[in-house]
Design an enzyme around this catalytic site. Structure first.
Site, PDB file in Angstrom:
ATOM      1  N   LYS A  22      31.148  58.916  90.049  1.00 56.69           N
ATOM      2  CA  LYS A  22      30.803  58.968  91.497  1.00 56.69           C
ATOM      3  C   LYS A  22      29.401  58.411  91.727  1.00 56.69           C
ATOM      4  O   LYS A  22      29.175  57.643  92.669  1.00 56.69           O
ATOM      5  CB  LYS A  22      30.863  60.424  91.959  1.00 56.69           C
ATOM      6  CG  LYS A  22      30.116  60.728  93.228  1.00 56.69           C
ATOM      7  CD  LYS A  22      30.093  62.218  93.481  1.00 56.69           C
ATOM      8  CE  LYS A  22      29.100  62.654  94.529  1.00 56.69           C
ATOM      9  NZ  LYS A  22      27.700  62.645  94.086  1.00 56.69           N
ATOM     10  N   ASN A  23      28.466  58.779  90.868  1.00 57.70           N
ATOM     11  CA  ASN A  23      27.072  58.377  91.114  1.00 57.70           C
ATOM     12  C   ASN A  23      26.807  56.909  90.809  1.00 57.70           C
ATOM     13  O   ASN A  23      25.727  56.401  91.122  1.00 57.70           O
ATOM     14  CB  ASN A  23      26.113  59.283  90.340  1.00 57.70           C
ATOM     15  CG  ASN A  23      26.049  60.679  90.929  1.00 57.70           C
ATOM     16  OD1 ASN A  23      26.609  60.928  91.993  1.00 57.70           O
ATOM     17  ND2 ASN A  23      25.379  61.588  90.237  1.00 57.70           N
ATOM     18  N   ARG A  92      24.714  62.207 101.301  1.00 63.85           N
ATOM     19  CA  ARG A  92      23.338  61.770 101.150  1.00 63.85           C
ATOM     20  C   ARG A  92      23.253  60.284 100.804  1.00 63.85           C
ATOM     21  O   ARG A  92      22.277  59.591 101.098  1.00 63.85           O
ATOM     22  CB  ARG A  92      22.710  62.604 100.046  1.00 63.85           C
ATOM     23  CG  ARG A  92      21.271  62.338  99.946  1.00 63.85           C
ATOM     24  CD  ARG A  92      20.572  63.189  98.958  1.00 63.85           C
ATOM     25  NE  ARG A  92      19.295  62.597  98.745  1.00 63.85           N
ATOM     26  CZ  ARG A  92      18.319  62.647  99.612  1.00 63.85           C
ATOM     27  NH1 ARG A  92      18.471  63.299 100.738  1.00 63.85           N
ATOM     28  NH2 ARG A  92      17.177  62.046  99.368  1.00 63.85           N
ATOM     29  N   CYS A 116      24.562  67.670  99.577  1.00 57.94           N
ATOM     30  CA  CYS A 116      24.408  69.056  99.135  1.00 57.94           C
ATOM     31  C   CYS A 116      22.993  69.550  99.425  1.00 57.94           C
ATOM     32  O   CYS A 116      22.024  68.811  99.271  1.00 57.94           O
ATOM     33  CB  CYS A 116      24.693  69.159  97.637  1.00 57.94           C
ATOM     34  SG  CYS A 116      26.418  68.906  97.245  1.00 57.94           S
ATOM     35  N   ARG A 121      14.930  67.459  99.454  1.00 58.19           N
ATOM     36  CA  ARG A 121      15.436  66.099  99.243  1.00 58.19           C
ATOM     37  C   ARG A 121      14.824  65.052 100.191  1.00 58.19           C
ATOM     38  O   ARG A 121      15.541  64.389 100.963  1.00 58.19           O
ATOM     39  CB  ARG A 121      16.966  66.069  99.306  1.00 58.19           C
ATOM     40  CG  ARG A 121      17.607  67.065  98.363  1.00 58.19           C
ATOM     41  CD  ARG A 121      19.078  66.885  98.229  1.00 58.19           C
ATOM     42  NE  ARG A 121      19.450  65.801  97.340  1.00 58.19           N
ATOM     43  CZ  ARG A 121      20.702  65.504  97.027  1.00 58.19           C
ATOM     44  NH1 ARG A 121      21.692  66.195  97.526  1.00 58.19           N
ATOM     45  NH2 ARG A 121      20.966  64.511  96.206  1.00 58.19           N
ATOM     46  N   ILE A 123      12.988  61.434 101.325  1.00 57.53           N
ATOM     47  CA  ILE A 123      13.220  60.061 100.856  1.00 57.53           C
ATOM     48  C   ILE A 123      11.908  59.263 100.924  1.00 57.53           C
ATOM     49  O   ILE A 123      11.908  58.051 101.116  1.00 57.53           O
ATOM     50  CB  ILE A 123      14.365  59.344 101.613  1.00 57.53           C
ATOM     51  CG1 ILE A 123      14.135  59.384 103.131  1.00 57.53           C
ATOM     52  CG2 ILE A 123      15.709  59.944 101.269  1.00 57.53           C
ATOM     53  CD1 ILE A 123      15.082  58.450 103.898  1.00 57.53           C
ATOM     54  N   ASP A 124      10.796  59.981 100.738  1.00 52.59           N
ATOM     55  CA  ASP A 124       9.487  59.330 100.859  1.00 52.59           C
ATOM     56  C   ASP A 124       9.290  58.217  99.827  1.00 52.59           C
ATOM     57  O   ASP A 124       8.666  57.200 100.115  1.00 52.59           O
ATOM     58  CB  ASP A 124       8.369  60.378 100.743  1.00 52.59           C
ATOM     59  CG  ASP A 124       8.438  61.162  99.452  1.00 52.59           C
ATOM     60  OD1 ASP A 124       9.534  61.634  99.102  1.00 52.59           O
ATOM     61  OD2 ASP A 124       7.402  61.287  98.774  1.00 52.59           O
ATOM     62  N   ASP A 307      22.823  68.105  87.236  1.00 48.81           N
ATOM     63  CA  ASP A 307      24.179  68.324  87.762  1.00 48.81           C
ATOM     64  C   ASP A 307      24.989  69.250  86.854  1.00 48.81           C
ATOM     65  O   ASP A 307      25.905  69.932  87.314  1.00 48.81           O
ATOM     66  CB  ASP A 307      24.929  66.990  87.884  1.00 48.81           C
ATOM     67  CG  ASP A 307      24.237  66.051  88.832  1.00 48.81           C
ATOM     68  OD1 ASP A 307      24.731  65.843  89.941  1.00 48.81           O
ATOM     69  OD2 ASP A 307      23.169  65.526  88.455  1.00 48.81           O
ATOM     70  N   ARG A 399      34.050  66.314  97.280  1.00 44.37           N
ATOM     71  CA  ARG A 399      33.107  65.195  97.378  1.00 44.37           C
ATOM     72  C   ARG A 399      32.935  64.508  96.032  1.00 44.37           C
ATOM     73  O   ARG A 399      32.612  63.319  95.970  1.00 44.37           O
ATOM     74  CB  ARG A 399      31.742  65.684  97.875  1.00 44.37           C
ATOM     75  CG  ARG A 399      31.751  66.114  99.334  1.00 44.37           C
ATOM     76  CD  ARG A 399      30.348  66.293  99.853  1.00 44.37           C
ATOM     77  NE  ARG A 399      29.515  65.280  99.259  1.00 44.37           N
ATOM     78  CZ  ARG A 399      28.341  65.496  98.686  1.00 44.37           C
ATOM     79  NH1 ARG A 399      27.831  66.698  98.676  1.00 44.37           N
ATOM     80  NH2 ARG A 399      27.671  64.518  98.141  1.00 44.37           N
TER      81      ARG A 399
HETATM   82  C1  UD1 Z   1      21.025  61.552  92.193  1.00 50.66           C
HETATM   83  C2  UD1 Z   1      22.458  61.956  91.984  1.00 50.66           C
HETATM   84  C3  UD1 Z   1      22.552  63.470  91.827  1.00 50.66           C
HETATM   85  C4  UD1 Z   1      21.627  63.920  90.702  1.00 50.66           C
HETATM   86  C5  UD1 Z   1      20.219  63.406  90.923  1.00 50.66           C
HETATM   87  C6  UD1 Z   1      19.287  63.683  89.750  1.00 50.66           C
HETATM   88  C7  UD1 Z   1      23.635  60.239  93.195  1.00 50.66           C
HETATM   89  C8  UD1 Z   1      24.520  59.887  94.329  1.00 50.66           C
HETATM   90  N1  UD1 Z   1      23.231  61.520  93.124  1.00 50.66           N
HETATM   91  O1  UD1 Z   1      20.583  62.173  93.414  1.00 50.66           O
HETATM   92  O2  UD1 Z   1      23.894  63.817  91.520  1.00 50.66           O
HETATM   93  O3  UD1 Z   1      21.605  65.330  90.673  1.00 50.66           O
HETATM   94  O4  UD1 Z   1      20.236  61.979  91.102  1.00 50.66           O
HETATM   95  O5  UD1 Z   1      19.799  63.161  88.571  1.00 50.66           O
HETATM   96  O6  UD1 Z   1      23.350  59.421  92.342  1.00 50.66           O
HETATM   97  N2  UD1 Z   1      12.679  63.054  95.563  1.00 50.66           N
HETATM   98  C9  UD1 Z   1      11.569  62.984  96.381  1.00 50.66           C
HETATM   99  N3  UD1 Z   1      11.391  61.849  97.149  1.00 50.66           N
HETATM  100  C10 UD1 Z   1      12.272  60.817  97.122  1.00 50.66           C
HETATM  101  C11 UD1 Z   1      13.401  60.908  96.282  1.00 50.66           C
HETATM  102  C12 UD1 Z   1      13.579  62.039  95.510  1.00 50.66           C
HETATM  103  O7  UD1 Z   1      10.761  63.906  96.419  1.00 50.66           O
HETATM  104  O8  UD1 Z   1      12.052  59.831  97.829  1.00 50.66           O
HETATM  105  C13 UD1 Z   1      12.891  64.270  94.746  1.00 50.66           C
HETATM  106  C14 UD1 Z   1      14.161  65.036  95.144  1.00 50.66           C
HETATM  107  O9  UD1 Z   1      13.919  65.905  96.246  1.00 50.66           O
HETATM  108  C15 UD1 Z   1      14.477  65.765  93.865  1.00 50.66           C
HETATM  109  C16 UD1 Z   1      14.039  64.787  92.776  1.00 50.66           C
HETATM  110  O10 UD1 Z   1      13.141  63.888  93.405  1.00 50.66           O
HETATM  111  O11 UD1 Z   1      13.733  66.950  93.779  1.00 50.66           O
HETATM  112  C17 UD1 Z   1      15.178  64.016  92.158  1.00 50.66           C
HETATM  113  O12 UD1 Z   1      15.883  63.331  93.159  1.00 50.66           O
HETATM  114  P1  UD1 Z   1      16.665  61.978  92.889  1.00 50.66           P
HETATM  115  O13 UD1 Z   1      16.548  61.594  91.467  1.00 50.66           O
HETATM  116  O14 UD1 Z   1      16.260  60.993  93.932  1.00 50.66           O
HETATM  117  O15 UD1 Z   1      18.174  62.415  93.161  1.00 50.66           O
HETATM  118  P2  UD1 Z   1      19.224  61.694  94.094  1.00 50.66           P
HETATM  119  O16 UD1 Z   1      19.108  60.230  93.969  1.00 50.66           O
HETATM  120  O17 UD1 Z   1      19.188  62.315  95.444  1.00 50.66           O
END
Ligand code: UD1
Length: 435
Positions: A22-23, A92, A116, A121, A123-124, A307, A399
């Site tokens: 999925k990812n 997301r 979730c 979370r 996106i900065d 995960d 999902r």
């Molecule tokens: C992806 C995976 C998810 C997995 C996660 C970590 C997908 C669709 N989902 O989620 O299943 O659990 O990686 O391996 O691929 N963060 C920030 N700012 C940002 C981006 C992230 O602070 O701009 C923080 C997040 O809040 C979190 C951490 O970084 O605490 C990790 O997030 P990230 O690696 O981005 O996970 P996702 O891409 O959302």
């Protein structure tokens, strides 16, 4: 309302083939928009996040069809820059459309992304990188609007955290940007590498995938590609947790053990016998109570992945001692702990951690999933419980799993999909007959 009914105590035995990840699927579908020719993706699981992605692709003007495990994408005649609110709110991964739409239309309108509730979370990091590449970002009401009318340019950028999503966004931004980009402290997850491989097949010039630093030379255009997704390592972790909970022996085909590195180590420490029978095939066997792990932590790849943390927690509910699992990635991974307790198991969520006191047995119960992997963890926990469990909140589980019920029932679990509406109707019919 639909729910899963599970009668615990049935051992698992059999062979399953893992679906595509999925990812990998979700960012690769978004990256398809960067191409000028059709894209074909094989080994695609049927997930509700796939439906949301196809909706976005069609809304922005692309042709997007799914049939028999294959998605085909056809380039748009004319592209739109607005992501529909419903699809954005459903997952997301709507954030993956930012960079491709910026390239193709010079603008993106992104309503609040869903997904979730694992923590804040933000996106900065995605936005910081995109702004450094020449985009301008502002909130207009509840909608994030990004503009890059003059295109994106290559840059050097250090991610403050190796975010999987931000690495993927920046990779998609850099492949068609003007000039070279270097990104430091990037994510090394196998799904990031899969996206890079897909983009390179389309004609991108990405080097360093799987390391801390990505070097990308922007190209003028990308062609199409035929791509097969890597196997879903989280589905593999789910099956490992299931075999610990239910006991038995399971053989998995289409597995990549290297992708499971940190997770295999955790399950082996619990006493699961795991061995590779042939390339792409793993067997796991467990016929006793799992061993406790003391204190363990999740972390970015190749560490024990976040995960899998709730799944490992479920597997430890019948362990012979105490374990604390800390999730260093997300603040709120263990909402499932409260539901484990409702089944009579001993688990307590404390901040980012869950503490588990293993018990020889616990009863089933009526529980609710609060997120995708936590929901799958409840299913695993129910396999070990004495008696019947009812798992609600299937909209989360669906999902990320195309048919978890079928996957487990094929292995011998007593699990079935039920509907409260059907039950109500049959109850009314019984009452009417009695009257
Ligand atoms: C992806 C995976 C998810 C997995 C996660 C970590 C997908 C669709 N989902 O989620 O299943 O659990 O990686 O391996 O691929 N963060 C920030 N700012 C940002 C981006 C992230 O602070 O701009 C923080 C997040 O809040 C979190 C951490 O970084 O605490 C990790 O997030 P990230 O690696 O981005 O996970 P996702 O891409 O959302």
């Amino acid at each position: 309302m639909e729910y899963l009914r599970i009668q615990g105590g049935h051992r698992l035995k059999g062979t399953v083939t893992l679906p595509g990840a999925k990812n990998s699927l979700l960012p690769i579908l978004a990256a398809g928009i960067l191409c000028n020719k059709p894209v074909t993706i094989h080994n695609v699981p049927t997930l509700t996040d796939l439906d949301a992605s196809l909706q976005i692709l069609r809304a922005v003007g692309w042709g997007a069809e799914y049939m028999d495990g294959t998605v085909q994408l056809f380039p748009a005649m004319h592209m739109h820059s607005t992501i529909p609110e419903k699809a954005a709110g459903a997952m997301r991964s709507s954030v993956f459309y930012m960079a491709p739409l910026l390239h193709r239309t010079g603008k993106v309108e992104l309503p609040s992304p869903g997904g979730c509730r694992l923590g804040q979370r933000p996106i900065d990091i995605h936005l910081e990188g995109l702004v450094k590449m020449g985009a301008c970002a502002k909130m207009e009401g509840d909608i994030l609007v990004l503009r890059a009318e003059n295109g994106l340019k290559g840059t050097n950028f250090r991610l403050r955290y190796p975010s999987v999503g931000a690495t993927e966004t920046l990779m998609m931004a850099a492949v068609l940007a003007k000039g070279e980009s270097k990104f430091f402290n990037v994510a090394k997850e196998p799904e990031v590498v899969d996206l890079a491989n897909f983009l390179n097949t389309c004609g991108a010039k990405i080097q360093g995938m799987g390391t801390d630093c990505l070097e990308i030379t922007g190209v003028e255009r990308l062609e199409g590609a035929v791509h097969t997704l890597i196997p879903d390592r989280i589905v593999a972790a789910t099956l490992l947790a299931a075999v610990v909970c239910a006991g038995g022996e399971v053989c998995m085909n289409n597995v990549c053990p290297v992708h499971l590195a940190g997770v295999l180590d955790i399950f082996r420490r619990m006493g699961v016998k795991i061995w590779q029978t042939e390339p792409g095939q793993l067997k796991a066997q467990m016929y006793r109570r799992p061993l406790p792990l003391g204190a363990v932590k999740t972390g970015p790849f190749p560490k024990f992945c976040t995960d899998a943390a709730p799944l490992v927690a479920a597997a430890l509910l019948t362990s012979t001692g105490r374990t604390t699992i800390e999730d260093t990635v997300f603040e709120n991974r263990f909402d499932c702990a409260m539901e484990f307790s409702k089944m009579g198991a001993c688990a307590l969520k404390q901040g980012r951690s869950v503490r588990i006191w293993g018990k020889e047995d616990y009863a089933g119960g009526k529980v609710h999933a609060a997120d995708l992997r936590g929901g799958a963890a409840l299913v695993c926990a129910a396999l070990a419980a004495k008696g019947e469990s009812k798992i609600f909140g299937l909209e989360y589980i669906n999902r990320g799993y195309s048919d978890l019920q079928r996957l487990l029932s094929d292995l011998g679990a007593d699990i079935s999909l039920q509907s409260t509406e059907v039950e109500k109707i049959s109850l009314y019919q019984k009452i009417a007959k009695a009257e």
